[in-house]
Write an enzyme that holds these catalytic residues in place. Structure first.
Site: not given
Ligand SMILES: CC(=O)[C@@H](O)[C@H](O)COP(=O)(O)O
Ligand SMILES: NCC(=O)COP(=O)(O)O
Length: 245
Positions: A7, A18, A43, A50, A70, A190-191, A214
């Site tokens: 992602n 910036r 997403h 973002h 997403e 997610h996470d 992330h």
């Molecule tokens: C659906 C999901 O869990 C991810 O897309 C996550 O929310 C990352 O999106 P953001 O980076 O916009 O927080």
């Molecule tokens: N669908 C989850 C995603 O794309 C990434 O989530 P995160 O690793 O940024 O929490």
């Protein structure tokens, strides 16, 4: 094989802080793929804080692995998907002001709306996945809707993992088993991170895809993108002893 979709929202977030075009999200997507990512996830949120809608168009011809988009199926999002026609769309019920995704769909109360959206995307040949909590009722609902896959929202798993990973995994195994029995492909996200990913994979080896942003992008600050992607992919490899020859 469980695919790793990177992602790249966080790359756009850094760029947006910036103005200008550093870092370049298209170049990062190309590099992630070259370093072994099996897909790219974006997403776009309604406020485009973002990844932006125009990024998605820029990425369209550069993502040669799986492109997963997403988002909440607002009219703007639906129009975007119909133009881009990615490999996969993942429907996420985010409120416009949500800091990040924090829950899955209620596939029972939203059955009619989601069925219409899923039918529309599937009629264009787009694989459609529904973001759900690890809850068996929600999995049954996704099956009734006719989704191709579910993406299990792994936020609660990641949060509870340091306290008791076996306990944290219980609802996820049940949900993933039911999804498999109902013929749904199972994604997760997610996470997820280098600590909790391998245990998730070892308990649910039939996972089709994880999408990670992330933590992966944060780890790349220390390890570099190439080593980081390889490290995440290593978490998705079965131990040698279980590989059938
Ligand atoms: C659906 C999901 O869990 C991810 O897309 C996550 O929310 C990352 O999106 P953001 O980076 O916009 O927080
Ligand atoms: N669908 C989850 C995603 O794309 C990434 O989530 P995160 O690793 O940024 O929490």
């Amino acid at each position: 094989m469980t695919k790793l979709s990177v992602n790249i929202n966080k790359i756009a977030t850094l760029r947006n802080s910036r103005g200008g075009n550093i870092p370049n999200v298209v170049q990062v997507a190309l590099d992630c793929q070259q370093y072994g990512a099996d897909g790219i996830t974006v997403h776009p949120r309604p406020d485009q804080r973002h990844i932006r809608f125009e990024d998605v168009f820029d990425l369209q011809s550069k993502v040669y692995t799986e492109f997963n988009i997403e988002g909440n199926p607002t009219p703007e999002f639906i129009t975007l998907i119909k133009k881009i026609r990615p490999t996969q769309v993942t429907l996420v019920p985010d409120a416009p002001d949500a800091l990040t995704s924090n829950t899955g769909w209620n596939t029972v109360t939203q059955v009619s709306f989601l069925t219409d959206v899923v039918n529309e995307f599937q009629s264009l040949g787009i694989r459609t996945s529904i973001f759900v909590n690890a809850d068996e009722e929600m999995i049954r609902g996704a099956s009734q809707i006719g989704a191709d896959r579910v993406e299990l929202y792994t936020g609660p798993y990641a949060q509870d993992y340091p306290k008791d990973r076996e306990q944290a995994m219980v609802p996820f195994i049940a949900a993933a088993r039911l999804a498999k029995d109902l013929g749904l492909g199972v994604n997760a996200g997610h996470d997820l991170n280098l600590d909790n990913l391998n245990y998730l994979f070892s308990c649910i080896p039939w996972l089709k895809e994880v999408s990670i942003g992330h933590s992966l992008i944060s780890d790349a600050l220390y390890m570099g993108l190439e080593k980081t992607i390889k490290a995440y992919k290593n978490c998705l490899n079965p131990p040698e002893s279980t590989i059938l020859t």
